[in-house]
Scaffold this motif. Structure first.
Motif, short mmCIF file in Angstrom:
data_model
loop_
_atom_site.label_atom_id
_atom_site.label_comp_id
_atom_site.label_asym_id
_atom_site.label_seq_id
_atom_site.Cartn_x
_atom_site.Cartn_y
_atom_site.Cartn_z
N GLU A 68 0.83 -1.21 0.00
CA GLU A 68 0.00 0.00 0.00
C GLU A 68 0.87 1.26 0.00
O GLU A 68 0.55 2.24 -0.68
N PHE A 69 1.98 1.25 0.74
CA PHE A 69 2.92 2.37 0.68
C PHE A 69 3.37 2.57 -0.77
O PHE A 69 3.39 3.69 -1.28
N HIS A 70 3.74 1.48 -1.43
CA HIS A 70 4.22 1.56 -2.80
C HIS A 70 3.13 2.11 -3.72
O HIS A 70 3.40 2.91 -4.62
N ARG A 71 1.90 1.71 -3.49
CA ARG A 71 0.79 2.15 -4.33
C ARG A 71 0.53 3.65 -4.20
O ARG A 71 0.30 4.34 -5.19
N VAL A 72 0.58 4.19 -2.98
CA VAL A 72 0.17 5.58 -2.77
C VAL A 72 1.32 6.59 -2.84
O VAL A 72 1.06 7.78 -2.98
N LEU A 73 2.55 6.14 -2.75
CA LEU A 73 3.67 7.09 -2.84
C LEU A 73 3.83 7.59 -4.28
O LEU A 73 3.71 6.82 -5.24
N ALA A 74 4.10 8.86 -4.41
CA ALA A 74 4.37 9.43 -5.73
C ALA A 74 5.67 8.83 -6.26
O ALA A 74 6.58 8.49 -5.49
N PRO A 75 5.79 8.67 -7.58
CA PRO A 75 7.04 8.15 -8.15
C PRO A 75 8.24 8.97 -7.68
O PRO A 75 8.21 10.20 -7.71
N GLY A 76 9.25 8.30 -7.21
CA GLY A 76 10.46 8.96 -6.72
C GLY A 76 10.36 9.46 -5.29
O GLY A 76 11.32 10.00 -4.74
N ALA A 77 9.19 9.30 -4.65
CA ALA A 77 9.03 9.76 -3.26
C ALA A 77 9.78 8.85 -2.30
O ALA A 77 10.13 7.72 -2.64
N HIS A 78 10.03 9.36 -1.12
CA HIS A 78 10.76 8.61 -0.10
C HIS A 78 9.82 8.20 1.03
O HIS A 78 8.87 8.91 1.35
N LEU A 79 10.12 7.08 1.64
CA LEU A 79 9.41 6.59 2.82
C LEU A 79 10.43 6.46 3.94
O LEU A 79 11.46 5.81 3.76
N LEU A 80 10.19 7.11 5.05
CA LEU A 80 11.03 6.96 6.23
C LEU A 80 10.29 6.05 7.18
O LEU A 80 9.17 6.33 7.60
N LEU A 81 10.92 4.93 7.52
CA LEU A 81 10.27 3.90 8.32
C LEU A 81 11.15 3.60 9.53
O LEU A 81 12.35 3.40 9.39
N ALA A 82 10.55 3.56 10.70
CA ALA A 82 11.29 3.22 11.92
C ALA A 82 10.59 2.05 12.60
O ALA A 82 9.38 2.07 12.80
N LEU A 83 11.37 1.04 12.93
CA LEU A 83 10.85 -0.16 13.58
C LEU A 83 11.80 -0.60 14.67
O LEU A 83 12.98 -0.28 14.65
N LYS A 84 11.29 -1.38 15.59
CA LYS A 84 12.16 -2.06 16.54
C LYS A 84 12.52 -3.39 15.90
O LYS A 84 11.65 -4.19 15.58
N VAL A 85 13.80 -3.60 15.65
CA VAL A 85 14.21 -4.83 15.00
C VAL A 85 14.71 -5.83 16.02
O VAL A 85 15.21 -5.47 17.08
N GLY A 86 14.53 -7.06 15.70
CA GLY A 86 14.93 -8.16 16.56
C GLY A 86 13.99 -9.32 16.35
O GLY A 86 13.23 -9.35 15.39
N GLU A 87 14.04 -10.26 17.24
CA GLU A 87 13.14 -11.42 17.17
C GLU A 87 12.54 -11.61 18.54
O GLU A 87 12.95 -12.48 19.30
N GLU A 88 11.58 -10.78 18.84
CA GLU A 88 11.05 -10.77 20.19
C GLU A 88 9.57 -10.43 20.19
O GLU A 88 9.09 -9.70 19.33
N ARG A 89 8.86 -10.98 21.14
CA ARG A 89 7.46 -10.61 21.39
C ARG A 89 7.37 -10.26 22.86
O ARG A 89 7.79 -11.03 23.72
N ARG A 90 6.85 -9.08 23.14
CA ARG A 90 6.72 -8.63 24.52
C ARG A 90 5.29 -8.23 24.79
O ARG A 90 4.61 -7.70 23.94
N HIS A 91 4.84 -8.48 26.02
CA HIS A 91 3.51 -8.04 26.43
C HIS A 91 3.68 -6.81 27.30
O HIS A 91 4.46 -6.80 28.24
N LEU A 92 2.95 -5.76 26.97
CA LEU A 92 2.97 -4.53 27.76
C LEU A 92 1.66 -4.40 28.50
O LEU A 92 0.59 -4.57 27.93
N ASP A 93 1.76 -4.13 29.78
CA ASP A 93 0.53 -3.83 30.54
C ASP A 93 0.62 -2.43 31.15
O ASP A 93 -0.27 -2.00 31.86
#
Length: 75
Positions: free
Chosen positions: A5-30
């Motif tokens: 969907e990002f690819h579909r809606v971004l204008a040609p040549g536009a940039h996407l800045l994406l920030a994620l927490k990387v790793g292999e973990e699942r945490r429960h927050l309460d």
């Protein structure tokens, strides 16, 4: 998939800045952000994110992965 969907809606040549927490973990927050949610947080391996981006037609120009500081200790 969200990346397609990002690819579909971004204008040609536009940039996407994406920030994620990387790793292999699942945490429960309460306790988070001043609230008491029941929330699972999934950390995704960076190579998996790169693969999903390219399969969606997006091109990764740069990648920065930093180590967590002491306030972000996963456990």
């Amino acid at each position: 998939m969200a990346f397609a969907e990002f690819h579909r809606v971004l204008a040609p040549g536009a940039h996407l800045l994406l920030a994620l927490k990387v790793g292999e973990e699942r945490r429960h927050l309460d306790q988070a952000y001043g609230h008491e949610p029941s929330l699972y947080v999934y950390w995704i391996p960076s190579d998996h994110v790169s693969d999903m981006l390219s399969k969606s037609g997006l091109v990764m120009d740069a990648q920065l992965i930093r180590e967590p500081d002491e306030t972000e200790n996963p456990r």
